[in-house]
Write an enzyme that holds these catalytic residues in place. Structure first.
Site, PDB file in Angstrom:
ATOM      1  N   PRO A   1       1.045  -1.118  -0.053  1.00  0.00           N
ATOM      2  CG  PRO A   1      -1.248  -1.441   1.539  1.00  0.00           C
ATOM      3  CD  PRO A   1       0.888  -2.245   0.617  1.00  0.00           C
ATOM      4  CD  GLU A   2       2.509   2.476  -4.681  1.00  0.00           C
ATOM      5  OE1 GLU A   2       2.673   4.344  -4.812  1.00  0.00           O
ATOM      6  OE2 GLU A   2       2.836   2.232  -5.534  1.00  0.00           O
TER       7      GLU A   2
END
Length: 281
Positions: free
Chosen positions: A2-3
């Protein structure tokens, strides 16, 4: 992994259930994730009020009423799910930490690969914690601006993509949005960072902020292991300009001879980079 937009989406999704709520019960089903969990964490959190939720880089931070801060990183496969119905599914094998609030909500932290982490520190020690002490400015904040960014990159001989992935230069940028921002700015990912002009640095700051904001508005990117806190998948991947589109026509070059302007994929620093060799030169 996840960014920043995914983490921001999770943080915003958690706010209605956690901000202002008391942690009525905390269940810790193992002693560690990627690293050992804080000693007596469940006991120390039980009865505490969550004053505020924030995000720093790819971390979610819960500020508590005793001046302690609980923060976590989702790692490769971590996700947080809010359950509000009375009929709730049984706990899964990878539901490692469960928070129950005085409002009746249940928040489950699930992490099959256990590459995530969670820690509990005093607010005065937060900035000096190893997770935060070397982080660069927030890309959505005012401290991330053209002149400061130019100063940070003007002597760097690394390629510009690797440079904006460096968390010491700017915090929270990941592989997907680095590709997207460089494409939007028309800057080749293979250029040395020090070769950018002040004007190009200004433009890249704007495009980084723009692509992140659009991803947040879209609810994050639904990669295989990612779901929003509500359990709903994001959908920003349908709007990607270059990422994952190897061999497809460049959308910026649309209307030209698209056979000559196809998205290419190269390897940089062990990661895939997607770009258009025509409009990113």
């Amino acid at each position: 992994m996840p960014e920043l937009p995914e983490v921001e989406t999770v943080m915003r999704g958690l706010r209605p259930s956690l901000e202002g709520s008391i942690l009525k019960k905390v269940t810790q089903r193992r002693k560690d994730l990627r690293f050992p969990l804080p000693e007596n964490m469940a006991m120390r959190l039980t009865g505490r009020k969550v004053e505020q939720l924030k995000r720093r880089a790819k971390y979610v931070l819960a500020h508590l009423d005793d001046d302690m801060v609980l923060f976590f990183h989702l790692g490769m496969s971590g996700r947080v799910t809010i359950l509000q119905d009375e009929k709730r599914p049984p706990l899964g094998a990878h539901d490692h930490i469960i928070f129950e609030t005085d409002g009746g909500d249940e928040i489950r932290y699930c992490d099959p690969r256990r590459f995530g982490m969670m820690d509990l520190v005093h607010v005065n020690d937060l900035e000096s914690h190893k997770a935060f002490k070397d982080l660069g400015p927030e890309p959505l904040g005012n401290t991330f601006n053209g002149p400061d960014f130019y100063t940070r990159i003007k002597n760097k001989k690394t390629n510009i993509k690797a440079t904006i992935l460096d968390q010491r230069v700017v915090a929270g940028i990941g592989n997907i949005y680095a590709c997207e921002a460089l494409h939007l700015a028309g800057i080749s990912p293979e250029r040395q960072a020090q070769s950018l002009t002040m004007a190009e640095a200004d433009l890249l700051v704007v495009t980084i902020r723009d692509v992140l904001n659009k991803a947040i508005e879209a609810g994050g990117s639904s990669l295989r292991d990612y779901v929003q806190a509500s359990g709903e998948l994001g959908y920003f991947q349908h709007s990607w300009s270059v990422y994952g589109r190897e061999g497809e026509p460049c959308r910026k070059c649309d209307g030209k001879d698209t056979a000559q302007f196809l998205i290419e994929r190269i390897q940089q620093n062990g990661r895939s980079t997607f770009y258009c060799p025509a409009c990113q030169c």
